[in-house]
Design a protein around this motif. Structure first.
Motif, PDB file in Angstrom:
ATOM      1  N   ALA A 182       0.827  -1.204   0.000  1.00  0.00           N
ATOM      2  CA  ALA A 182       0.000   0.000   0.000  1.00  0.00           C
ATOM      3  C   ALA A 182       0.861   1.254   0.000  1.00  0.00           C
ATOM      4  N   ALA A 183       1.908   1.261   0.816  1.00  0.00           N
ATOM      5  CA  ALA A 183       2.775   2.436   0.903  1.00  0.00           C
ATOM      6  C   ALA A 183       3.506   2.695  -0.411  1.00  0.00           C
ATOM      7  N   LEU A 184       3.971   1.631  -1.065  1.00  0.00           N
ATOM      8  CA  LEU A 184       4.667   1.812  -2.341  1.00  0.00           C
ATOM      9  C   LEU A 184       3.740   2.394  -3.389  1.00  0.00           C
ATOM     10  N   ASN A 185       2.461   2.035  -3.346  1.00  0.00           N
ATOM     11  CA  ASN A 185       1.516   2.579  -4.301  1.00  0.00           C
ATOM     12  C   ASN A 185       1.171   4.031  -3.990  1.00  0.00           C
ATOM     13  N   VAL A 186       0.867   4.317  -2.736  1.00  0.00           N
ATOM     14  CA  VAL A 186       0.353   5.645  -2.378  1.00  0.00           C
ATOM     15  C   VAL A 186       1.471   6.668  -2.160  1.00  0.00           C
ATOM     16  N   LEU A 187       2.525   6.257  -1.470  1.00  0.00           N
ATOM     17  CA  LEU A 187       3.595   7.188  -1.131  1.00  0.00           C
ATOM     18  C   LEU A 187       4.715   7.179  -2.167  1.00  0.00           C
ATOM     19  N   GLY A 188       4.995   6.021  -2.733  1.00  0.00           N
ATOM     20  CA  GLY A 188       6.072   5.888  -3.702  1.00  0.00           C
ATOM     21  C   GLY A 188       7.392   5.575  -3.029  1.00  0.00           C
ATOM     22  N   PRO A 189       8.318   4.931  -3.742  1.00  0.00           N
ATOM     23  CA  PRO A 189       9.579   4.488  -3.131  1.00  0.00           C
ATOM     24  C   PRO A 189      10.499   5.614  -2.682  1.00  0.00           C
ATOM     25  N   ASP A 190      10.294   6.814  -3.210  1.00  0.00           N
ATOM     26  CA  ASP A 190      11.164   7.939  -2.842  1.00  0.00           C
ATOM     27  C   ASP A 190      10.634   8.760  -1.676  1.00  0.00           C
ATOM     28  N   TYR A 191       9.492   8.362  -1.136  1.00  0.00           N
ATOM     29  CA  TYR A 191       8.877   9.132  -0.052  1.00  0.00           C
ATOM     30  C   TYR A 191       9.767   9.191   1.181  1.00  0.00           C
TER      31      TYR A 191
ATOM     32  N   LEU B 263      11.417   5.541   1.455  1.00  0.00           N
ATOM     33  CA  LEU B 263      10.595   4.358   1.704  1.00  0.00           C
ATOM     34  C   LEU B 263      11.262   3.089   1.189  1.00  0.00           C
ATOM     35  N   SER B 264      11.919   3.174   0.051  1.00  0.00           N
ATOM     36  CA  SER B 264      12.577   1.991  -0.505  1.00  0.00           C
ATOM     37  C   SER B 264      13.602   1.405   0.454  1.00  0.00           C
ATOM     38  N   ALA B 265      14.238   2.257   1.274  1.00  0.00           N
ATOM     39  CA  ALA B 265      15.209   1.783   2.264  1.00  0.00           C
ATOM     40  C   ALA B 265      14.534   1.372   3.567  1.00  0.00           C
ATOM     41  N   LEU B 266      13.358   1.938   3.848  1.00  0.00           N
ATOM     42  CA  LEU B 266      12.649   1.602   5.081  1.00  0.00           C
ATOM     43  C   LEU B 266      11.973   0.234   5.004  1.00  0.00           C
ATOM     44  N   ILE B 267      11.613  -0.197   3.803  1.00  0.00           N
ATOM     45  CA  ILE B 267      10.880  -1.461   3.668  1.00  0.00           C
ATOM     46  C   ILE B 267      11.675  -2.645   4.213  1.00  0.00           C
ATOM     47  N   PRO B 268      12.943  -2.855   3.835  1.00  0.00           N
ATOM     48  CA  PRO B 268      13.663  -3.976   4.459  1.00  0.00           C
ATOM     49  C   PRO B 268      13.879  -3.792   5.952  1.00  0.00           C
ATOM     50  N   LEU B 269      13.987  -2.543   6.422  1.00  0.00           N
ATOM     51  CA  LEU B 269      14.126  -2.294   7.856  1.00  0.00           C
ATOM     52  C   LEU B 269      12.857  -2.676   8.607  1.00  0.00           C
ATOM     53  N   MET B 270      11.720  -2.626   7.910  1.00  0.00           N
ATOM     54  CA  MET B 270      10.452  -3.047   8.505  1.00  0.00           C
ATOM     55  C   MET B 270      10.256  -4.557   8.405  1.00  0.00           C
ATOM     56  N   LEU B 271      10.546  -5.136   7.227  1.00  0.00           N
ATOM     57  CA  LEU B 271      10.187  -6.523   6.969  1.00  0.00           C
ATOM     58  C   LEU B 271      11.153  -7.532   7.571  1.00  0.00           C
TER      59      LEU B 271
ATOM     60  N   VAL C 250       0.085   6.408   5.007  1.00  0.00           N
ATOM     61  CA  VAL C 250      -0.797   6.051   3.899  1.00  0.00           C
ATOM     62  C   VAL C 250      -2.196   6.610   4.138  1.00  0.00           C
ATOM     63  N   ALA C 251      -2.723   6.450   5.355  1.00  0.00           N
ATOM     64  CA  ALA C 251      -4.067   6.939   5.666  1.00  0.00           C
ATOM     65  C   ALA C 251      -4.169   8.446   5.488  1.00  0.00           C
ATOM     66  N   ILE C 252      -3.149   9.154   5.936  1.00  0.00           N
ATOM     67  CA  ILE C 252      -3.156  10.617   5.783  1.00  0.00           C
ATOM     68  C   ILE C 252      -3.145  10.994   4.305  1.00  0.00           C
ATOM     69  N   LYS C 253      -2.304  10.332   3.539  1.00  0.00           N
ATOM     70  CA  LYS C 253      -2.222  10.617   2.109  1.00  0.00           C
ATOM     71  C   LYS C 253      -3.530  10.276   1.399  1.00  0.00           C
ATOM     72  N   MET C 254      -4.195   9.213   1.833  1.00  0.00           N
ATOM     73  CA  MET C 254      -5.458   8.797   1.220  1.00  0.00           C
ATOM     74  C   MET C 254      -6.628   9.660   1.670  1.00  0.00           C
ATOM     75  N   GLY C 255      -6.435  10.426   2.733  1.00  0.00           N
ATOM     76  CA  GLY C 255      -7.485  11.308   3.214  1.00  0.00           C
ATOM     77  C   GLY C 255      -8.510  10.638   4.100  1.00  0.00           C
ATOM     78  N   THR C 256      -8.167   9.456   4.661  1.00  0.00           N
ATOM     79  CA  THR C 256      -9.124   8.765   5.527  1.00  0.00           C
ATOM     80  C   THR C 256      -8.971   9.143   6.993  1.00  0.00           C
TER      81      THR C 256
ATOM     82  N   ASN D 204       6.078  -1.024  -8.222  1.00  0.00           N
ATOM     83  CA  ASN D 204       7.256  -0.867  -7.360  1.00  0.00           C
ATOM     84  C   ASN D 204       7.419  -2.024  -6.377  1.00  0.00           C
ATOM     85  N   LEU D 205       6.689  -3.135  -6.598  1.00  0.00           N
ATOM     86  CA  LEU D 205       6.678  -4.220  -5.621  1.00  0.00           C
ATOM     87  C   LEU D 205       8.000  -4.971  -5.523  1.00  0.00           C
ATOM     88  N   GLY D 206       8.889  -4.751  -6.474  1.00  0.00           N
ATOM     89  CA  GLY D 206      10.199  -5.396  -6.392  1.00  0.00           C
ATOM     90  C   GLY D 206      10.969  -5.009  -5.140  1.00  0.00           C
ATOM     91  N   PHE D 207      10.665  -3.844  -4.566  1.00  0.00           N
ATOM     92  CA  PHE D 207      11.330  -3.437  -3.323  1.00  0.00           C
ATOM     93  C   PHE D 207      10.963  -4.382  -2.175  1.00  0.00           C
TER      94      PHE D 207
END
Length: 482
Positions: A139-148, A302-310, A325-331, A388-391
């Motif tokens: 979800a984050a890769l789609n909404v925020l993008g890997p450079d976020y 974000l691209s560097a944060l993903i392995p730090l999370m997973l 993601v929620a803030i960006k989506m406006g929910t 961007n799911l390859g990240f």
């Protein structure tokens, strides 16, 4: 014949069905050879053998009838049906009834062909544990993008002696001095922010020393802790209160992943920042509308944060990204805002999200529910590096080597054969243990898989899951669904 005995953790190879020759289509080469042999055999019956041809007969001889005509050999029709499907006879049935697995669910694909090789109760949504982080990352890769990058800012206060430290949801911000790496590689540092503030105030001609620092953490709304999260997780170092302003994810020791977390993340961040402004007091507050920005620092992308999370399964980082993601989506900017935001953000991948129940984005809550088939389908897209799911594909733990798959009790004994050949994301909460990802199987094929063990389970479910995953590894493309 007595049943063959197998070692625990070893899949059984089912004997393929016995077929008589006429039930099996013959290869064309073998068929042609058979015809040739038939002709030779027929010649042998009439007393002829292979030799140099005799001279052509005279016209009288040609006109005379043969005393014994050579029998005709009927042509055998060439089969038109396609070759039979690949015989999949390697069974893991003796592994999946392990009582350690509780309620067992799974789905396995051949990653190259998209064929479903194995599935059990794959469409029933159940708790994911930390496998939820795969959905969060997607979800984050789609909404925020890997450079976020998340930002932390300092703006001017209501008077010359006041500044406002504004949290922007970067929970990786570190209080360690620049040049000293915390748990989060590439994190921004408070000392760098303080130097920038001092330089900006000097450039603006502000001579008044900083006497007061307001701490603005309103970017995230409360509450800071979900009722379904055990409070023991803070003391164990697995999760902090979720506030938009904090340092080192509120760890007591910024260099230790499982360091205990505190009860006042905002206060800890404020005290650390105030140490760079001797005599300054701190209190909570908000930035004024139109306040001048003095300085800012940013998180790693974000691209560097993903392995730090997973890889280590960082719950705080997952909750940080889910909230962004929620803030960006406006929910909204609260814990509950992710329940609508994440399914909506995932729709771009073309998978049906109607069965998803999202209670948080770390997987800590037992109230999450995702069908194994959804997660397996998402892994298929991750393996194909869609968008961007390859990240995510590059940010998974390796069995027996890294992260939560590198623990001393994972892939041991007979299961050690799969070390280095399985990459994925684990999940472990009281009522759910999960594992999903990719298997470079023993036969050279690549499998995409998801395994759930839920209900009445304990930590021993991990070893049960490893045993099944190792069975998948041994079977490869020969994995049977029976």
């Amino acid at each position: 014949m007595d049943d063959q005995q197998t070692e625990p953790g070893t899949p059984t190879i089912a004997e393929p069905p016995r077929r008589v020759w006429w039930q099996r289509p013959l290869p064309l080469g073998l068929l042609a050879g058979g015809l040739a042999l038939a002709v030779i055999a027929a010649g042998a019956v009439s007393g002829s053998i292979a030799r140099t041809p005799d001279p052509a007969p005279s016209s009288a001889e040609a006109a005379a009838p043969s005393a014994e005509p050579t029998p005709e050999v009927p042509e055998r029709p060439v089969p038109t049906q396609t070759p039979p499907a690949f015989a999949r006879t390697c069974s893991v049935e003796n592994l999946i009834h392990d009582p350690r697995l509780g309620t067992f669910q799974a789905q396995v694909y051949n990653a190259a062909t998209g064929e479903i090789l194995f599935e059990r109760d794959q469409d029933t949504p159940r708790a994911t544990a930390s496998s939820m982080k795969i959905l969060t990352a997607a979800a984050a890769l789609n909404v925020l993008g890997p450079d976020y990058r998340a930002s932390t800012r300092v703006v001017s206060g209501p008077d010359a002696g006041t500044i406002v430290l504004v949290g922007g949801g970067d929970l990786t911000l570190s209080r360690l001095p620049s040049g000293t790496e915390p748990v989060y590689t590439g994190a921004a540092h408070l000392d760098d922010l303080a130097k920038k503030v001092t330089a900006a105030r000097t450039a603006a001609g502000i001579r008044e020393p900083v006497r007061r620092i307001l701490l603005d953490s309103t970017y995230f709304g409360g509450p800071t802790w979900d009722p379904s999260w055990p409070a023991t997780e803070r003391r164990a170092g697995w999760l902090s209160h979720i506030t938009a302003l904090q340092v080192d994810a509120d760890r007591a020791d910024p260099k230790v992943f499982l360091s205990p977390r505190g009860e006042d993340p905002v206060g800890r961040a404020g005290d650390a920042f105030a140490s760079y402004f001797p005599g300054a007091s701190t209190s909570t507050g908000t930035a004024g509308a139109g306040a001048t920005e003095l300085a800012s620092v940013q998180s790693a992308p974000l691209s560097a944060l993903i392995p730090l999370m997973l890889i280590p399964s960082d719950n705080t980082l997952a909750e940080m990204l889910g909230r962004q993601v929620a803030i960006k989506m406006g929910t909204g900017n609260t814990l509950t805002a992710v329940s609508q935001a994440i399914p909506e953000a995932l729709k771009t991948y073309g998978l049906d999200t109607s069965a998803l129940t999202i209670a948080d984005t770390s997987g800590m809550s037992p109230n999450n529910a995702v069908p194994p088939s959804y997660l397996a389908g998402l892994y298929m897209k991750i393996g194909a590096r869609e968008g961007n799911l390859g990240f995510i594909r590059d940010g998974l733990a390796v069995a027996g080597q890294t992260g939560t798959l590198g623990y001393s009790n994972r892939f041991t004994g007979p299961n050690a054969v799969a070390r280095g050949h399985i990459v994925g994301k684990t999940g472990s909460i009281t009522n759910a243990y999960t594992l999903g990802g990719f298997i470079d199987a023993a036969d050279g094929s690549t499998l995409t898989f998801v395994i759930y063990a839920t209900g009445r389970v304990s930590e021993s479910a991990r070893q049960g899951i490893d045993t099944v995953a190792t069975g998948f590894y041994r079977c490869g493309n020969g994995l049977s669904n029976h």
